[in-house]
Write a protein that holds these residues in place. Sequence first.
Motif, short mmCIF file in Angstrom:
data_model
loop_
_atom_site.label_atom_id
_atom_site.label_comp_id
_atom_site.label_asym_id
_atom_site.label_seq_id
_atom_site.Cartn_x
_atom_site.Cartn_y
_atom_site.Cartn_z
N CYS A 33 -31.93 -83.44 -21.79
CA CYS A 33 -30.83 -83.99 -22.59
C CYS A 33 -30.73 -83.28 -23.93
O CYS A 33 -29.72 -83.39 -24.62
CB CYS A 33 -31.03 -85.48 -22.85
N GLU A 34 -31.81 -82.63 -24.30
CA GLU A 34 -31.93 -82.05 -25.65
C GLU A 34 -31.75 -83.11 -26.72
O GLU A 34 -31.11 -82.91 -27.74
CB GLU A 34 -30.93 -80.90 -25.84
N LYS A 35 -32.31 -84.28 -26.41
CA LYS A 35 -32.27 -85.39 -27.34
C LYS A 35 -33.59 -86.12 -27.33
O LYS A 35 -34.34 -86.02 -26.36
CB LYS A 35 -31.15 -86.37 -26.95
N SER A 36 -33.83 -86.85 -28.39
CA SER A 36 -35.08 -87.60 -28.44
C SER A 36 -34.81 -89.08 -28.18
O SER A 36 -33.69 -89.55 -28.27
CB SER A 36 -35.75 -87.40 -29.80
N PHE A 37 -35.88 -89.79 -27.84
CA PHE A 37 -35.80 -91.24 -27.68
C PHE A 37 -37.11 -91.86 -28.12
O PHE A 37 -38.15 -91.21 -28.15
CB PHE A 37 -35.45 -91.61 -26.22
N ASN A 38 -37.03 -93.12 -28.48
CA ASN A 38 -38.22 -93.82 -28.92
C ASN A 38 -38.75 -94.74 -27.84
O ASN A 38 -37.99 -95.40 -27.17
CB ASN A 38 -37.92 -94.67 -30.16
N ALA A 39 -40.06 -94.74 -27.69
CA ALA A 39 -40.71 -95.66 -26.76
C ALA A 39 -41.60 -96.60 -27.56
O ALA A 39 -42.35 -96.16 -28.43
CB ALA A 39 -41.54 -94.88 -25.75
N TYR A 40 -41.48 -97.88 -27.26
CA TYR A 40 -42.25 -98.89 -27.98
C TYR A 40 -43.36 -99.41 -27.09
O TYR A 40 -43.12 -99.86 -25.98
CB TYR A 40 -41.33 -100.05 -28.39
N PHE A 41 -44.56 -99.33 -27.60
CA PHE A 41 -45.72 -99.80 -26.84
C PHE A 41 -46.33 -101.01 -27.50
O PHE A 41 -46.45 -101.08 -28.72
CB PHE A 41 -46.79 -98.69 -26.78
N HIS A 42 -46.71 -101.95 -26.66
CA HIS A 42 -47.51 -103.09 -27.10
C HIS A 42 -48.89 -102.84 -26.56
O HIS A 42 -49.11 -102.98 -25.37
CB HIS A 42 -46.90 -104.38 -26.54
N GLY A 43 -49.81 -102.45 -27.40
CA GLY A 43 -51.10 -101.99 -26.91
C GLY A 43 -50.86 -100.71 -26.15
O GLY A 43 -50.25 -99.79 -26.67
N GLU A 44 -51.29 -100.68 -24.89
CA GLU A 44 -51.07 -99.48 -24.08
C GLU A 44 -49.88 -99.67 -23.15
O GLU A 44 -49.53 -98.79 -22.38
CB GLU A 44 -52.32 -99.16 -23.26
N GLU A 45 -49.28 -100.84 -23.22
CA GLU A 45 -48.19 -101.15 -22.30
C GLU A 45 -46.83 -100.81 -22.89
O GLU A 45 -46.53 -101.16 -24.04
CB GLU A 45 -48.24 -102.64 -21.96
N LEU A 46 -46.02 -100.17 -22.09
CA LEU A 46 -44.68 -99.81 -22.54
C LEU A 46 -43.80 -101.05 -22.57
O LEU A 46 -43.69 -101.80 -21.61
CB LEU A 46 -44.08 -98.77 -21.59
N SER A 47 -43.16 -101.29 -23.71
CA SER A 47 -42.30 -102.46 -23.82
C SER A 47 -40.83 -102.10 -23.55
O SER A 47 -40.18 -102.71 -22.75
CB SER A 47 -42.44 -103.08 -25.21
#
Length: 52
Positions: A33-47
Motif C-alpha cells: 500500500c506504501e502506507k503505514s498503519f498502527n497496531a494496538y496490543f494489550h500485552g502480547e495480544e493484538l487488540s
Amino acid sequence: MIKCPRCRTESSDIKKEWKYATFKVKKYYCKKCEKSFNAYFHGEELSFRLPK
Ligand SMILES: [Zn+2]
C-alpha cells in the motif's frame, strides 16, 4: 507479523513503537500500500489495527 488492514498483506516492518494508555502501539509499514498503519496490543495480544 501482522496483516495490513487494507490489503491483508503481512508486514513485519515496524517503524515506531510507543505506549498509549494500557496499550502498546506499533507502527507498521505496508510495502504494497506504501502506507503505514498502527497496531494496538494489550500485552502480547493484538487488540485492533488502524489504517493511518
Ligand atoms: Zn497493505
